[in-house]
Design an enzyme around this catalytic site. Structure first.
Site, PDB file in Angstrom:
ATOM      1  N   ASP A 102      51.496  36.677  18.102  1.00 46.26           N
ATOM      2  CA  ASP A 102      51.968  38.027  17.796  1.00 46.26           C
ATOM      3  C   ASP A 102      51.293  39.052  18.708  1.00 46.26           C
ATOM      4  OD1 ASP A 102      53.466  36.999  15.723  1.00 46.26           O
ATOM      5  OD2 ASP A 102      51.913  37.383  14.210  1.00 46.26           O
TER       6      ASP A 102
HETATM    7  N1  URA Z   1      50.597  32.863  12.953  1.00 45.26           N
HETATM    8  C1  URA Z   1      50.770  34.203  12.888  1.00 45.26           C
HETATM    9  O1  URA Z   1      51.009  34.753  11.815  1.00 45.26           O
HETATM   10  N2  URA Z   1      50.689  34.911  14.021  1.00 45.26           N
HETATM   11  C2  URA Z   1      50.414  34.371  15.221  1.00 45.26           C
HETATM   12  O2  URA Z   1      50.328  35.087  16.224  1.00 45.26           O
HETATM   13  C3  URA Z   1      50.232  32.974  15.281  1.00 45.26           C
HETATM   14  C4  URA Z   1      50.330  32.243  14.122  1.00 45.26           C
END
Ligand code: URA
Length: 238
Positions: A102
């Site tokens: 993310d």
């Molecule tokens: N899980 C998440 O919620 N975000 C990420 O960036 C990776 C795994």
């Protein structure tokens, strides 16, 4: 000489199976001629055209791990002009990220132009380990840890058993640090897993991907993988 469908997949155009379909449908040309035979072999330098796109069949593979900072998108371009993980790596080769982190997640991210390895690492059947440290609002209970370990339902999907360890909880700040190793890569998986047991993730960092870690890589730094590391990645997938 390698099989045409394998070369198309390796060049990152699509999966090997999809390449087979495209070959059978007459969508692939080798050196200007339509090829529909699945066993056709090609060599480096042959011109391969798939659905009217000529693939670069002369390239060598590159493999990097990056310690992704916050506020960088895990895509090759961004319509809002935000910085991408590709902007952080100095190469003229068209590499792309394997899976996603993310915008606000930091940590280890693999980037390559080896489409075959990328597809395999992302395929759920290969069970690639991904370890995260999550900073969570609240004091995480033993019951929540047990639920996360066993699997929780997110978006109608039950997550596979995970390794989960409470590293620390701070009663004054009302926060906890939890290490979690998952094997799938569903969208926002870790955040949604915690949400499903009643906790909000405020910070997320991926510390390990397929046994690769962040040793000697500060946030924003990257390095090429060694041949040995690439061989190990191949040994992890079918
Ligand atoms: N899980 C998440 O919620 N975000 C990420 O960036 C990776 C795994």
């Amino acid at each position: 000489m390698e099989r045409l469908q394998k070369v198309i997949a390796n060049l990152g155009y699509c999966s090997r199976r999809h390449a087979e379909e495209l070959i059978s449908k007459g969508e692939v040309k080798v050196n200007g001629k339509v090829v529909t035979e699945l066993g056709t072999k090609v060599k480096k330098g042959d011109t391969i055209e798939v659905e009217n796109t000529i693939l670069d069949n002369n390239k060598d593979y590159e493999y990097y791990i990056l310690n992704k900072p916050r506020e960088v998108v895990t895509t090759t371009s961004d319509e809002h002009g935000r910085k991408t993980v590709i902007d952080l790596i100095d190469t003229t080769t068209r590499i792309y990220p394997v899976g996603r982190l993310d915008y606000d997640t930091t940590g280890i991210l693999l980037l390559t132009n080896d489409g075959e390895l990328a597809n395999k690492l992302m395929h759920p059947k290969n069970n690639i380990d991904k370890t995260y440290i999550a900073k969570v609002e609240g004091i995480v209970t033993g019951y929540a840890i047990k639920k996360l370990r066993e699997g929780v339902v997110i978006d109608g999907y039950k997550t596979r058993p995970a390794r989960v360890k409470l590293k620390k909880s701070d009663k004054n700040k009302n926060t906890s640090l939890v290490e979690i190793t998952i094997h799938e890569g569903k969208n926002h998986q870790v955040k949604k897993m915690f949400e499903s047991v009643g906790y909000q993730v405020s910070k997320l960092k991926r510390t390990n991907y397929a046994n690769l870690d962040l040793t000697n890589l500060r946030v924003g730094e990257y390095r090429k993988l060694s041949n040995k590391e690439i061989a190990i990645l191949y040994s992890l997938v079918k």
